[in-house]
Enzyme design. Structure first.
Site, PDB file in Angstrom:
ATOM      1  N   LYS A   1     -64.998  -7.332  41.302  1.00  0.00           N
ATOM      2  CA  LYS A   1     -64.232  -8.573  41.311  1.00  0.00           C
ATOM      3  C   LYS A   1     -64.242  -9.193  42.711  1.00  0.00           C
ATOM      4  O   LYS A   1     -64.154  -8.480  43.722  1.00  0.00           O
ATOM      5  CB  LYS A   1     -62.797  -8.277  40.866  1.00  0.00           C
ATOM      6  CG  LYS A   1     -61.917  -9.498  40.631  1.00  0.00           C
ATOM      7  CD  LYS A   1     -60.568  -9.063  40.064  1.00  0.00           C
ATOM      8  CE  LYS A   1     -59.613 -10.219  39.881  1.00  0.00           C
ATOM      9  NZ  LYS A   1     -58.310  -9.788  39.338  1.00  0.00           N
TER      10      LYS A   1
ATOM     11  N   SER B   1     -56.484 -12.910  36.141  1.00  0.00           N
ATOM     12  CA  SER B   1     -57.434 -13.364  37.131  1.00  0.00           C
ATOM     13  C   SER B   1     -58.768 -12.626  37.078  1.00  0.00           C
ATOM     14  O   SER B   1     -59.712 -12.964  37.782  1.00  0.00           O
ATOM     15  CB  SER B   1     -56.830 -13.192  38.526  1.00  0.00           C
ATOM     16  OG  SER B   1     -56.578 -11.820  38.804  1.00  0.00           O
TER      17      SER B   1
ATOM     18  N   SER C   1     -53.479  -9.201  34.805  1.00  0.00           N
ATOM     19  CA  SER C   1     -54.850  -9.676  35.007  1.00  0.00           C
ATOM     20  C   SER C   1     -55.943  -8.724  34.561  1.00  0.00           C
ATOM     21  O   SER C   1     -57.120  -9.089  34.606  1.00  0.00           O
ATOM     22  CB  SER C   1     -55.063 -10.037  36.486  1.00  0.00           C
ATOM     23  OG  SER C   1     -54.286 -11.159  36.823  1.00  0.00           O
TER      24      SER C   1
END
Length: 498
Positions: free
Chosen positions: A73, A150, A174
């Site tokens: 990520k 996210s 998330s």
């Protein structure tokens, strides 16, 4: 080319590579080919690392996932020599000089990282559409919808078969929310189970945990085995599990006491399919021999939302301040909505923040009392299906008003006007269930057990259900997840994306 690449989870690919049935180079090239095929439609991978991955793929790798392709990520998972933008134009050219501890552990497990996945600016939105990359990330189940945030880029990449697993993090849902939206398994570990170092002690005051999004339970368990445990200088060390999580999923779940609720803690609507997802899961659990009944912890949902949003505002202010220190970026480098959140964070006093932070204890005690009677708490993962791309965009008139407020520094006016309370409701009514786990530090998971159209004539979408366990008891969650996966397999439920 390894044509059957997308059929396997990470553990399966590792077994094939270890047995010599396929080479790590062939597997990596298959992953890159799949990315080239579908990423232009999804915008899931924002920073390719193909050349670095090919060099690593030539090495003699060790570890449980030796040679398996992987993505990390683009926030908090720093890879030395590769920019970490956190979805912000302010950090477009900021490059860390050392790996984050979790990335080092991914590498030590033998994973071959070939890119970074998109995230909203500083992980502050429920959809992944950062302006830095120009294109929003899209959900493989319905390209008109978001995969959530996210960890939206990670979820889209896994659901689309680019990788069998991808690094993710969860500060308010998330991992679990994108898992629900994309038909994946998503486990959020307990506070401190996975390290935040070296650059951080804890993310979001301990509300955020790192792990991965996966298609299979065994991948989640084995990845957690590879990354769990405190690193040097960590603020505290959580008690280690009695045995490996890979071993735990081979053990029976036992007879569990499970309380469930389909009521939003904010008193806002819950989509009928999310209600149906929980009710079907409760029926399945009963058939598997568990005791299941309606129950919920005595937590004031409105109060918890205020505590969460206070932390959220404060983190926005701190994130912009840190980015300015690193790069000297001006206002224009940050998205308008992020700047408004940061203004609200700066408007709050230190006393306001500490007061709300202290209330996290109230929620943890209430959840603890609940767990004296029930092993697990079952809810929908989200209250509404993923929004359509652009649906949550700030209207032009509100953008003008926001710019005026920023120019005047009128944060107090926003609080007094009641607009902040409306912002809280708007931000959390779609996803009101996940923050309890974050503020209490407890482990939780989203399990993909229900699929249905979002509305009449709409595309079929997955609807995940959430389980929350006692602090430190990821083992119980994983044992139950393995049982559910066996009883109602989901691995063949794939999006229509070609």
């Amino acid at each position: 080319m390894f044509k059957e690449y997308t059929r396997y989870d990470a553990s399966g690919l590792a077994e094939l590579i270890a047995c010599g049935d396929v080479s790590s180079t062939e597997v990596l090239e298959a992953a890159m080919a799949r990315a080239a095929e579908v990423n232009p439609k999804l915008a899931a991978i924002c920073i390719p690392m193909d050349a670095m991955a090919r060099e690593r793929g030539k090495m003699s790798l060790q570890g449980p996932f030796a040679g398996v392709p992987f993505l990390i990520k683009d926030i908090a998972q720093d890879y030395a020599g590769v920019p970490t933008t956190a979805g912000s134009r302010a950090l477009r050219h900021w490059t860390p000089t050392r790996h984050a501890e979790i990335v080092q552990r991914f590498l030590d497990a033998g994973l071959v990282i070939f890119g970074k996945t998109s995230t909203p600016e500083f992980a502050f939105k429920g959809e992944t559409a950062p302006l830095i990359w120009g294109s929003p990330t899209r959900n493989p189940w319905d390209l008109d919808r978001t995969p959530g945030g996210s960890s939206g880029g990670a979820a889209a990449a896994v659901a689309a078969g680019i990788v069998p697993a991808a690094g993710a993090s969860d500060g308010g849902g998330s991992i679990r929310i994108p898992a629900s939206y994309c038909g994946l398994f998503g486990l959020r570990p307990s506070r401190g189970r996975v390290p935040s170092g070296q650059a951080h002690g804890e993310f979001w005051d301990g509300a955020s945990s790192q792990h991965a999004l996966t298609r299979s339970v065994r991948d989640s368990a084995r990845i957690l085995d590879a990354i769990a445990g405190a690193d040097v200088g960590a603020p505290f060390a959580i008690a280690p599990p009695e045995r490996s999580y890979a071993e735990e999923i081979q053990r029976p779940a036992g007879k569990l006491r499970i309380g469930y609720s389909v009521q939003s803690p904010l008193g806002t609507p819950v989509h009928p399919e999310y209600v149906q997802a929980v009710m079907r899961t409760a029926k399945l659990l009963t058939e598997l021999g568990h005791d299941v009944e309606p129950a919920q912890p005595e937590v004031d949902g409105q109060a918890l939302a205020r505590s969460f949003i206070t932390m959220y505002f404060g983190q926005a202010a701190a994130s912009i301040a840190q980015a300015r220190r690193l790069t000297g970026a001006g206002n224009e480098a940050f998205e308008l909505e992020t700047r408004v959140l940061a203004l609200l964070g700066r408007t709050l006093s230190a006393g306001d923040y500490v007061d709300q932070r202290a209330r996290w204890n109230d929620y943890a005690r209430a959840l603890g009392r609940f767990h004296q009677s029930y092993d697990l708490y079952l809810t929908p993962t989200a209250a509404q299906p993923p929004n359509r791309i652009g649906e949550l965009a700030t209207p032009p008139l509100q953008q003008v008003a926001a710019k005026i407020v920023l120019a005047l520094g009128a944060g107090k006016l926003l609080f007094k006007s009641g607009m902040v309370d409306k912002l809280v409701a708007t931000s959390l009514q779609r996803v009101p269930f996940t923050q309890l786990s974050n503020l209490t530090g407890t482990p939780s998971m989203s399990v993909p057990l229900h699929w249905a159209p979002a509305e009449t004539g709409g595309a079929e979408l997955p609807y995940g259900v959430q389980f929350v366990a006692r602090f430190g008891d990821e083992a119980m969650l994983l044992r139950l997840a393995a049982q559910l996966e066996q009883a109602q397999p989901w691995s063949e439920c794939r999006p229509p994306l070609q």
